[in-house]
Scaffold this motif. Sequence first.
Motif, short mmCIF file in Angstrom:
data_model
loop_
_atom_site.label_atom_id
_atom_site.label_comp_id
_atom_site.label_asym_id
_atom_site.label_seq_id
_atom_site.Cartn_x
_atom_site.Cartn_y
_atom_site.Cartn_z
N PHE A 270 0.81 -1.16 0.13
CA PHE A 270 -0.09 -0.05 -0.10
C PHE A 270 0.71 1.24 -0.11
N LEU A 271 1.93 1.17 0.59
CA LEU A 271 2.90 2.40 0.90
C LEU A 271 3.59 2.62 -0.39
N ALA A 272 4.07 1.51 -0.99
CA ALA A 272 4.97 1.56 -2.27
C ALA A 272 3.94 2.14 -3.43
N LYS A 273 2.49 1.67 -3.29
CA LYS A 273 1.64 2.29 -4.63
C LYS A 273 1.45 3.72 -4.37
N GLY A 274 1.45 3.99 -3.17
CA GLY A 274 1.09 5.42 -2.88
C GLY A 274 2.47 6.49 -3.42
N GLU A 275 3.65 5.48 -3.42
CA GLU A 275 4.56 6.43 -4.08
C GLU A 275 4.78 6.13 -5.54
N GLY A 276 3.84 5.52 -6.10
CA GLY A 276 3.71 5.22 -7.60
C GLY A 276 4.86 4.30 -7.99
N LYS A 277 5.26 3.11 -7.04
CA LYS A 277 5.90 2.26 -7.57
C LYS A 277 5.13 1.14 -8.15
N THR A 278 5.79 0.16 -8.76
CA THR A 278 4.74 -0.71 -9.47
C THR A 278 4.88 -2.31 -9.19
N TYR A 279 5.99 -2.90 -8.67
CA TYR A 279 6.17 -3.90 -8.35
C TYR A 279 6.33 -4.41 -6.49
N LEU A 280 5.95 -5.49 -6.31
CA LEU A 280 6.21 -5.92 -5.16
C LEU A 280 7.32 -5.91 -4.56
N PHE A 281 8.25 -6.23 -5.52
CA PHE A 281 9.86 -6.51 -5.07
C PHE A 281 10.43 -5.06 -4.81
N GLU A 282 9.69 -4.21 -5.56
CA GLU A 282 10.15 -2.75 -5.28
C GLU A 282 9.99 -2.11 -3.95
N ALA A 283 8.83 -2.66 -3.39
CA ALA A 283 8.26 -2.21 -2.11
C ALA A 283 9.11 -2.77 -1.00
N ALA A 284 9.59 -4.10 -1.29
CA ALA A 284 10.36 -5.01 -0.18
C ALA A 284 11.70 -4.34 -0.22
N ARG A 285 12.36 -3.87 -1.14
CA ARG A 285 13.75 -3.30 -1.56
C ARG A 285 13.77 -1.87 -0.93
N SER A 286 12.65 -1.47 -0.58
CA SER A 286 12.99 0.17 -0.19
C SER A 286 13.20 0.40 1.02
N ASP A 287 14.58 1.09 1.29
CA ASP A 287 14.92 1.46 2.68
C ASP A 287 13.83 2.23 3.07
N ASP A 288 13.53 3.30 2.57
CA ASP A 288 12.60 4.20 3.27
C ASP A 288 11.36 3.52 3.88
N ILE A 289 10.82 2.66 3.12
CA ILE A 289 9.61 1.92 3.42
C ILE A 289 9.83 1.11 4.30
N ASN A 290 10.97 0.29 4.38
CA ASN A 290 11.42 -0.57 5.49
C ASN A 290 11.69 0.19 6.87
N ARG A 291 12.28 1.08 6.71
CA ARG A 291 12.35 2.02 7.95
C ARG A 291 11.28 2.46 8.85
N MET A 292 10.29 2.80 7.73
CA MET A 292 8.98 3.28 8.06
C MET A 292 8.09 2.12 9.00
N ILE A 293 8.21 1.02 8.28
CA ILE A 293 7.45 0.08 8.95
C ILE A 293 8.02 -0.71 10.35
N GLU A 294 9.58 -0.58 10.22
CA GLU A 294 10.25 -1.00 11.33
C GLU A 294 9.00 -1.25 12.70
N PRO A 295 8.94 0.19 13.49
CA PRO A 295 8.33 -0.01 14.62
C PRO A 295 7.27 -0.84 14.67
N TYR A 296 6.51 -1.05 13.71
CA TYR A 296 5.17 -1.54 13.63
C TYR A 296 5.50 -3.01 13.70
#
Length: 417
Positions: A270-296
């Motif tokens: 959901f977060l990666a789609k909001g950033e305009g990314k296309t694929y699942l692997f792009e979401a999992a590889r994004s350091d920003d997104i991983n940082r954002m989700i870490e506390p959760y």
Amino acid sequence: MLARRCRIRLRFVGEGRVLRADRRGEWSSRHMEQQITTFVETERASGMNLKTIVHFGAGALGRGMVVPLLFESGYEVVVLDTNEELNRELNREGGYRLKLSDDQSGDGEREIRIREALSPVADRDRVAEYLKSANVVTTSVRRENLVHVARALAETWGELDGENRMVICCENIENVGSLFRSLLVEAAASEEQSARLRRIAVPDTIVDRICTANWPEGTNVVAETFHECSVDANEAPQTGITLIPSVARIERDFARKRLLLNTYADAISFLAKGEGKTYLFEAARSDDINRMIEPYMALLQEMLKLEYDCDSSELQEWRSKYKSRLSNSGIPRELDTVARNLWAKLDLNERFAWPLIKLQEHGVDIGEGAKFLAKLVRTADGEGQSAAELQAKLEGLWGTTPAGRKLCELVSERLGE
Ligand SMILES: NC(=O)C1=CN([C@@H]2O[C@H](COP(=O)(O)OP(=O)(O)OC[C@H]3O[C@@H](n4cnc5c(N)ncnc54)[C@H](O)[C@@H]3O)[C@@H](O)[C@H]2O)C=CC1
Ligand SMILES: O=P(O)(O)OC[C@H]1O[C@](O)(CO)[C@@H](O)[C@@H]1O
């Protein structure tokens, strides 16, 4: 010769029950899996009469995992899908090709053969004939379509003895066994049918393999070598399907897979789609997104420790395994096929809210979790909606219990940030 074959089959089926993903998600015996495949191929070539399983849903998971596991366990598979165009293509080829993107042996492609592909709507009579003679039905149609499968099944199996019959719902749904059983009973046309349908075994399941189908471009599917597909041994002590074992601790295993894989994959999608990314692997590889989700994610791990007695190193291993699988660029899975049904997934009993509710019961501070959910809701559904509108939606969903209202309050406070 036949007796010898049967003995070999029994030995494999017996050993098959111990086949399961280990802590790192590897098969405890890949060698054994290859042996099973070789044995099944020999059996098939000998013209032996293989048993038939009817499978509903030839989409990504159906073609990517369920049908291959049935086929490689030595069954003939009749595939039922409402997409008649897809059925025509599958029948024309007599099957399709499955590419396991990370399979090091050969070109990673396997040929999956099916007996026939039919529509449960347009080919009703022929489907009924297959259903009458099948003891096992499997599904991978998505939650909203299970009601139609239940109706189709109730029509035929409602007239037959339910003993020795089983439905394995390969759906990403918690307690799918009781859900499907209730749909079956609701579909019964009489008390007699209802009594027969209640005797059918409908175990809970765990299903996991990242699969992508590129229909209408073709029938082939791309997936990965990893898979976890098992059923609750309390409801079905043995499946008779070598590559779909019964497991004893399904609730704990389901919770681990649910939170560390599905909650994670859905949220980052959901977060990666909001950033305009296309694929699942792009979401999992994004350091920003991983940082954002870490506390959760840290809170989800805490919940698994408190509720299911999981240990930290086990959870860490699963997390890195899941992240590396989801980062596999060999599977071009589009974010839309993961970031779907946001509001259903936000239900109090579902993957996003349920762990936080449990943590509240344990007295854990869930502030970071609430902050993350607010971010998720804003990103996934915030466009054109005010914080007040989103809050009203959350109140409608969570306002039914005191713990839900508390969560709603915490998330709502953060919606304006
Ligand atoms: N795609 C994946 O990698 C994974 C999917 N899952 C689960 O697998 C299930 C299916 O998901 P996907 O395969 O991704 O969806 P999909 O949309 O690719 O496939 C669903 C298929 O079911 C067919 N269908 C719908 N209603 C039907 C009916 N009444 N009778 C027969 N066929 C019917 C559709 O035409 C479609 O081909 C879901 O519960 C999902 O949570 C779980 C893990 C991974
Ligand atoms: O969206 P659903 O129906 O839960 O199924 C798709 C699932 O597949 C996964 O991507 C795992 O392969 C999950 O994260 C996702 O939840």
